[in-house]
Design an enzyme around this catalytic site. Structure first.
Site, mmCIF file in Angstrom:
data_model
loop_
_atom_site.group_PDB
_atom_site.id
_atom_site.type_symbol
_atom_site.label_atom_id
_atom_site.label_comp_id
_atom_site.label_asym_id
_atom_site.label_seq_id
_atom_site.Cartn_x
_atom_site.Cartn_y
_atom_site.Cartn_z
ATOM 1 N N ASP A 59 0.844 -1.189 0.000
ATOM 2 C CA ASP A 59 0.000 0.000 0.000
ATOM 3 C C ASP A 59 0.884 1.244 0.000
ATOM 4 O OD1 ASP A 59 -2.945 1.071 0.874
ATOM 5 O OD2 ASP A 59 -1.378 2.229 1.864
ATOM 6 N N TYR A 64 2.990 9.704 -0.082
ATOM 7 C CA TYR A 64 3.964 9.074 0.814
ATOM 8 C C TYR A 64 5.405 9.200 0.325
ATOM 9 C CZ TYR A 64 -0.143 6.539 2.673
ATOM 10 O OH TYR A 64 -1.357 6.193 3.196
ATOM 11 N N LYS A 94 -2.916 5.941 -4.041
ATOM 12 C CA LYS A 94 -4.024 6.846 -3.720
ATOM 13 C C LYS A 94 -3.892 8.177 -4.437
ATOM 14 C CE LYS A 94 -3.931 4.708 0.833
ATOM 15 N NZ LYS A 94 -2.530 4.310 0.940
ATOM 16 N N HIS A 127 -7.754 9.498 -1.581
ATOM 17 C CA HIS A 127 -7.059 9.488 -0.293
ATOM 18 C C HIS A 127 -7.896 10.096 0.847
ATOM 19 C CE1 HIS A 127 -2.659 9.432 1.322
ATOM 20 N NE2 HIS A 127 -3.510 9.113 2.261
ATOM 21 N N GLN A 195 -10.739 2.404 2.908
ATOM 22 C CA GLN A 195 -9.613 2.197 3.833
ATOM 23 C C GLN A 195 -9.692 3.261 4.931
ATOM 24 O OE1 GLN A 195 -4.945 2.926 3.674
ATOM 25 N NE2 GLN A 195 -5.514 1.351 2.189
ATOM 26 N N PHE A 273 9.032 -1.784 9.121
ATOM 27 C CA PHE A 273 10.179 -2.132 8.281
ATOM 28 C C PHE A 273 11.180 -2.971 9.069
ATOM 29 C CE2 PHE A 273 9.944 1.523 4.907
ATOM 30 C CZ PHE A 273 8.697 1.041 4.522
ATOM 31 N N ASN A 274 10.761 -3.417 10.265
ATOM 32 C CA ASN A 274 11.603 -4.265 11.096
ATOM 33 C C ASN A 274 11.301 -5.730 10.750
ATOM 34 O OD1 ASN A 274 11.700 -6.110 13.524
ATOM 35 N ND2 ASN A 274 12.816 -4.366 14.375
ATOM 36 N N ARG A 277 9.412 -7.937 13.275
ATOM 37 C CA ARG A 277 8.008 -7.556 13.435
ATOM 38 C C ARG A 277 7.196 -7.916 12.194
ATOM 39 N NH1 ARG A 277 9.494 -2.193 15.232
ATOM 40 N NH2 ARG A 277 10.275 -2.357 17.361
ATOM 41 N N MET A 278 7.812 -7.759 11.032
ATOM 42 C CA MET A 278 7.118 -8.166 9.792
ATOM 43 C C MET A 278 6.705 -9.638 9.882
ATOM 44 S SD MET A 278 9.090 -6.753 6.487
ATOM 45 C CE MET A 278 9.920 -5.196 6.439
ATOM 46 N N ASN A 281 3.877 -10.146 12.377
ATOM 47 C CA ASN A 281 2.596 -9.674 11.841
ATOM 48 C C ASN A 281 1.968 -10.683 10.887
ATOM 49 O OD1 ASN A 281 2.840 -7.301 13.289
ATOM 50 N ND2 ASN A 281 3.666 -6.115 11.592
#
Length: 329
Positions: A59, A64, A94, A127, A195, A273-274, A277-278, A281
């Site tokens: 996404d 961004y 978006k 958006h 979203q 971006f860790n 953690r990715m 998740n």
């Protein structure tokens, strides 16, 4: 569970068939809006790592600044064989407020495709439900630069983008029940997705019911409270109810929050971006929250974490955050 859903195998993420054309959207996606921002190289490397771990939904947004590194990562993933073809991926971007004018929509989408080095998008979203003076790209937007959106002409231009094959599906972001009702009244192609912010501390019950009834799929952003961003907080991660459930289940709070969203029948955009953690998740499938746990989460006091204040202006069209959400506070 509906036939539109497929439970995950260790290497796959469940998918949902979108209303307008049945295109399958992975229910867990990686978000690329990083605050404070990181460089394009760091973004590209994180996306490559995510692809290797099994993420297939990414996404981004014109705003961004991550479209280009995402495009570079996709090209590299193809060249090193992490994916066999672009068709394995689901890419969302978006339309920014300054491009939310009928005559600029297709140009903005083509510019995003150029940044992404792609021939088509999977999903193109409005958006925010407000326009800004054409060519306004700064954030925050100056109060005097906001304009009411001409929903009819902007949505018609979005529909044209889908008909031309520039995007497979179209949708919106940050739309209330009332704004969706107004849009549905004029849409020839209804929005496939809305979203919005959603997590155990802002559960969106009214909007969820509305979208389910209208065949609009809800995708959650800020599922963990957008901790570390200028607009986010640690309120989800510090929630005592979630901490207790996590401890009892041998999980972490993030997994409880993400699993809860999944069990509500919504998609989820996670932003980390860790690498560790990715991976965590992704580990929200193959187990579930029981009725008692769901009941406890249901009882958590509710409040918005992302009020949308930067989109208000004393000149209008939204003078207050109540105007943005039509009182759905």
């Amino acid at each position: 569970m509906s036939s539109l859903w497929m439970e995950a195998t260790p290497l796959s993420i469940p998918e949902h068939a979108l209303g307008s054309n049945g295109e399958k959207m992975p229910l867990l996606g990686l978000g690329t809006a990083v605050s404070p921002p990181v460089g394009p190289e760091a973004t590209k490397l994180a996306i490559l790592q995510a692809i290797k771990l099994g993420y297939r939904h990414f996404d981004t947004a014109a705003k961004y600044g991550s479209e280009q590194p995402l495009g570079d990562a996709i090209q590299e993933a193809l060249s090193i064989g992490s994916i066999r073809s672009r068709d394995e991926l689901f890419i969302t971007t978006k339309l920014w407020c300054g491009d939310a004018h009928a005559e600029l929509v297709a140009t903005a989408l083509k510019r995003s495709l150029q940044n992404l080095k792609l021939e088509y998008l999977d999903l193109f979203l409005i958006h925010w439900p407000v326009s800004a003076k054409p060519g306004t790209y700064e954030f925050p937007i100056k109060e005097e630069n906001f304009l009411p959106m001409d929903f009819k002409s902007v949505w018609s231009a979005m529909e044209d983008c889908q008909k031309l094959g520039l995007t497979k599906s179209i949708g919106v972001s940050n739309f209330s029940c009332k704004k969706l009702t107004d849009l549905l009244a004029i849409a020839k192609i209804p929005p496939a997705v809305n979203q919005v912010e959603m997590n155990p501390l802002w559960q969106q019950k009214k909007l969820r019911e509305f979208c389910r009834a209208k065949g609009i799929f809800l995708t959650a952003y800020s599922p963990l409270g957008a901790i570390g961003t200028f607009y986010g907080s640690n309120r989800v991660m510090e929630c005592e109810v979630l901490k207790e459930i996590a401890k009892a289940k041998g999980k972490i709070v993030a997994q409880i929050s993400l699993r809860w969203i999944y069990q509500q029948g919504a998609g989820v955009i996670v932003k980390s971006f860790n690498g560790e953690r990715m991976k965590q998740n992704l580990e929200i499938f193959g187990w579930s929250l029981n009725e008692e746990e769901l009941r406890r989460i249901d009882g958590i006091p509710q409040s918005r974490g992302v009020p949308g204040t930067p989109y208000t202006s004393r000149f209008g069209p939204f003078r207050t955050i109540e105007d943005i959400w039509d009182g759905e506070m």
